[in-house]
Design an enzyme around this catalytic site. Structure first.
Site, PDB file in Angstrom:
ATOM      1  N   ASP A 280       0.868  -1.168   0.000  1.00  0.00           N
ATOM      2  CA  ASP A 280       0.000   0.000   0.000  1.00  0.00           C
ATOM      3  C   ASP A 280       0.910   1.225   0.000  1.00  0.00           C
ATOM      4  OD1 ASP A 280      -2.129   1.710  -0.016  1.00  0.00           O
ATOM      5  OD2 ASP A 280      -3.217   0.718   1.592  1.00  0.00           O
TER       6      ASP A 280
HETATM    7  C1  NOJ Z   1      -3.906   3.997  -0.040  1.00  0.00           C
HETATM    8  C2  NOJ Z   1      -5.118   3.131   0.110  1.00  0.00           C
HETATM    9  O1  NOJ Z   1      -5.074   2.441   1.348  1.00  0.00           O
HETATM   10  C3  NOJ Z   1      -5.296   2.125  -1.002  1.00  0.00           C
HETATM   11  O2  NOJ Z   1      -6.548   1.524  -0.851  1.00  0.00           O
HETATM   12  C4  NOJ Z   1      -5.149   2.788  -2.346  1.00  0.00           C
HETATM   13  O3  NOJ Z   1      -5.346   1.840  -3.359  1.00  0.00           O
HETATM   14  C5  NOJ Z   1      -3.785   3.427  -2.438  1.00  0.00           C
HETATM   15  N1  NOJ Z   1      -3.630   4.425  -1.400  1.00  0.00           N
HETATM   16  C6  NOJ Z   1      -3.554   4.077  -3.800  1.00  0.00           C
HETATM   17  O4  NOJ Z   1      -4.312   5.210  -3.933  1.00  0.00           O
END
Ligand code: NOJ
Length: 734
Positions: A280
């Site tokens: 993430d």
């Molecule tokens: C953080 C988020 O937790 C995740 O769900 C998302 O896909 C990514 N950022 C990319 O934006």
């Protein structure tokens, strides 16, 4: 014999395709330098930021791509923009490996569909797959290869803002929704130019955050983790999801991005996943504040060795992997394996054949906001609505109703119905409830007053709202949360209506007219006063661009509501966590007996149980029977229940089957959803709905953690929600 030959043929074709894919991957890999390999493992946001990064390499994206330091970009959008970046990768970098473009297509691209929690309320996997299919068609036409969805985290705590992105509290429903979305996004052939690769996230346990606070610590038994939280991920992998995203949280002291047991032992060794894992946003870098790594280099070492193949925005890999390989802390083989997994997905997408296949401006123009996609969005929004109360059958309204007063901060909001994560969505495309109702009635019939803003403390608008209520024959009160009250980093400590909305409801109800409340919200709300004092209550969640039309379709009966709650509604935030598949305890709550598991100031029951939802039809259940009352551990038995539409309208009912294992080597939940079917019934029609109980429905992680059935006594339940059920016992013998 004939069948065996065909199977052998299919197997040998698949095997030779796999071998030729592996050979192509190896051939690309053999020409890459270590730096280029590490570049493939690095992902940057090329557009807006959905997190922070303090370590960013200097230089423009263009330059970094040219130097082979980027394998993927997220948040770059549009056929032209992606074509421009792709051209640099395949024409100006030495290794000429195409980029893969990712985006959070969570519930739509330009055309925003209902939020995932709303879509889960359809209990209609075909509709949910269709929604994902349309989202993929629109996104792929804008250069996107890869969505960071589906989000398949189980959520038992509605304070957690990200509950809106998932399918609610149940592992079975969540697993079906996960697979449906993967099928929808990826289609039958990833190499087609209108399919995108899915990313099941956030692996894993993210929804178990303590206190419902985003990014918070998670701690739970391995049994609960596997039976509840991992189930939808396994289902997504089995459906062919090409990628997974490691979650931010730790479990039992191990952050996911450093969790070898999870990312390698379970995911690769047990589940045989052959796609890649992306971190993430900065989750590898966050191993430092977690207290798992002392610096970025150690974070990179932990991340890659655990099984995170691609580093989203922490710059840990690009900065440290080379040294780590040279010092022997990370093997060359580990790097090669991660690169192989990423190349495999790029090959499967067909990017080596045609890196520009998603970058077609004419197709983008034709597919964006097409008539077909908008009508699909309206259809799915209608199915996502849950009717929670309908006293005296006040709904559906007749068009001859007279005057309708529409009141409330969400009644004419253009932005909020988009819901969280509608990044490319445009509020200009949203049809509000006021607009939707105006389509159905003459202009003179519709009065509108906002009453108050969503979080307002001022009651200045109340008098005007009450005045229109008094002039009307019926009031539509549209209340709820703003779009920015759920989603990432939007956890709440309360579950009531924000601001003075409940006071607005009190003032409007005091005008003495029938009041239909329409809720727009990204989580279950604890609103007992509203439930008690409204004449009808509609849960509309955030339905996307067609919100107002879908709500009006239900209000005026062109759509007969068929949605069911995928999550329990509590009476009070103090009851959280409150979910239907709870344990019985040694002292199950009993209001007549003080020393039982209860609150002394509130009953244990929910405001609305899991699986609940009304219809304009009436459904009656009878004759729950089994073909035999006993099965062996490898046998099966067939249950059937009669469902009759005793109402005057044709409608659809979600017939639900739950099971309880009465005694086990470990205690089992009081009910577990094991099957359901959505059946259409004409007025007066009865259908016999069958459910075959298979060994798989009865397995769990026993005392010694084997996944098995234990013989003994069971109960089967059938009904239209998790509370109001018929039951019949059965036995499983050795
Ligand atoms: C953080 C988020 O937790 C995740 O769900 C998302 O896909 C990514 N950022 C990319 O934006």
């Amino acid at each position: 014999m004939h069948k065996i030959c065909i199977l052998l043929l299919i197997y040998s074709i698949a095997w030779s395709q796999q071998r030729s894919l592996d050979a192509r991957i190896d051939s690309v890999l053999s020409k890459m330098t270590l730096d280029e390999k590490i570049g493939q493992l690095n992902q940057y946001s090329g557009g807006f930021f959905t997190g922070v990064n303090k370590n960013r390499l200097s230089g423009s994206y263009e330059q970094l791509i040219r130097e082979g330091k980027v394998g993927s970009l997220l948040n770059v959008f549009g056929s032209e923009q992606t074509r421009k970046m792709q051209r640099i990768a395949v024409e100006q970098s030495r290794a000429k490996i195409p980029l893969i473009f990712g985006l959070d297509v969570i519930h739509g691209c330009k055309t925003t569909f209902p939020v995932p929690l709303a879509e889960a309320s359809t209990w209609d996997t075909a509709a949910v797959a269709l929604s994902a299919r349309w989202q993929a068609i629109e996104a792929s036409s804008a250069g996107i290869h890869w969505t960071f969805g589906p989000m398949v985290d189980i959520a038992r705590d509605p304070r957690w803002g990200r509950i809106v992105e998932g399918s609610g509290e149940d592992p079975y429903l969540g697993s079906l929704m996960a697979a449906a979305r993967v099928r929808g996004y990826q289609g039958g052939d990833l190499a087609a130019n209108n399919t995108i690769v899915a990313c099941a996230k956030h692996f894993a346990g993210y929804g178990g955050a303590e206190g419902g606070r985003d990014y918070n610590t998670v701690d739970m038994s391995e049994r609960t983790f596997r039976e509840v939280y991992l189930k939808p991920f396994k289902s997504a992998v089995d459906a062919g999801a090409g990628t997974l995203m490691a979650s931010f949280n730790e479990i039992g002291g191990v952050p996911s991005s450093a969790n070898h047991q999870l990312l390698t032992r379970i995911l690769r060794d047990e589940w045989k996943f052959d796609g890649f894992v992306v971190s993430d946003w900065n989750s590898v870098g966050e191993l430092i504040p977690h207290g798992a790594a002392k610096d970025l280099a150690q974070a990179a070492e932990l991340g890659i060795n655990a099984g995170v193949d691609m580093d989203m925005e922490s710059d840990a890999y690009i900065a440290s992997l080379k040294n780590l390989v040279n010092s022997g802390k990370v093997s060359q083989n580990t790097i090669d394996e991660s690169v192989r997994r990423i190349l495999r997905i790029k090959f499967r997408l067909g990017l080596f054949e045609d890196p520009y296949k998603y970058c077609d401006a004419a197709r983008e123009k034709a597919q964006t906001r097409s008539k077909e996609i908008i009508s699909a969005a309206r259809m799915i929004a209608g199915k996502s609505i849950v009717l929670l109360k309908n006293d005296g059958e006040i709904l559906p309204l007749k068009k001859s109703i007279g005057t309708v007063a529409i009141i409330g901060p969400l009644a004419n909001s253009k932005r909020d119905p988009l819901g969280a994560w509608a990044q490319q969505g445009d509020s200009g495309d949203v049809v509000t409830v006021v607009e939707g109702v105006r389509q159905k009635l003459s202009a003179a019939q519709v009065l509108y007053e906002q009453g108050c803003g969503i979080t307002d403390s001022s009651k200045n608008g109340f008098a005007a709202a009450v005045a229109v209520a008094k002039k009307a024959d019926v009031v539509l009160l549209v209340l709820g949360e703003s779009l920015a009250m759920s989603g990432e980093a939007y956890s709440r400590s309360r579950l009531d209506l924000p601001g003075v909305q409940e006071e607005l409801a009190e003032a409007v109800c005091a005008a003495g007219k029938p009041v239909i409340v329409i809720l727009m919200n990204g989580r279950p709300l604890a609103v007992p006063w509203i439930v008690e004092h409204s004449n009808a209550l509609i849960e509309a969640w955030f339905l996307g661009v067609q919100s107002g039309n879908a709500v009006a379709d239900v209000l005026f009966g062109s759509v007969n509501p068929s949605g069911k709650l995928p999550v329990t509604f509590p009476r009070s935030v103090g009851q959280i966590p409150l979910y239907y598949n709870n344990k019985n305890t040694g002292r199950p709550g009993d209001p007549r007996n003080h020393y039982t598991s209860a609150y002394f100031d509130l009953e244990n029951t929910p405001l609305f149980p899991f699986g609940f939802g009304l219809s304009y039809s009436k459904f009656e259940y009878s004759h729950l029977t089994l073909n035999v009352s006993s099965m062996t551990m490898d046998g099966s038995l067939t249950a059937s229940v009669d469902v009759r539409n005793s109402g005057t309208r044709a409608g659809e009912e979600v017939v639900q089957f739950y099971i309880r294992d009465l005694v086990g080597s470990v205690t089992r939940p009081v009910k577990e959803l094991k099957g359901f079917s959505k059946v259409a019934l004409r007025p007066g029609e009865t259908k016999k709905v069958e459910f075959v109980i298979m060994p798989e429905h009865l397995k769990f992680y026993t005392l010694d953690m084997t996944y098995a059935i234990e013989p003994g006594e069971f109960m089967l339940f059938a009904g239209g929600n998790s509370r109001d059920v018929l039951e019949v016992p059965f036995t499983v013998t050795q």
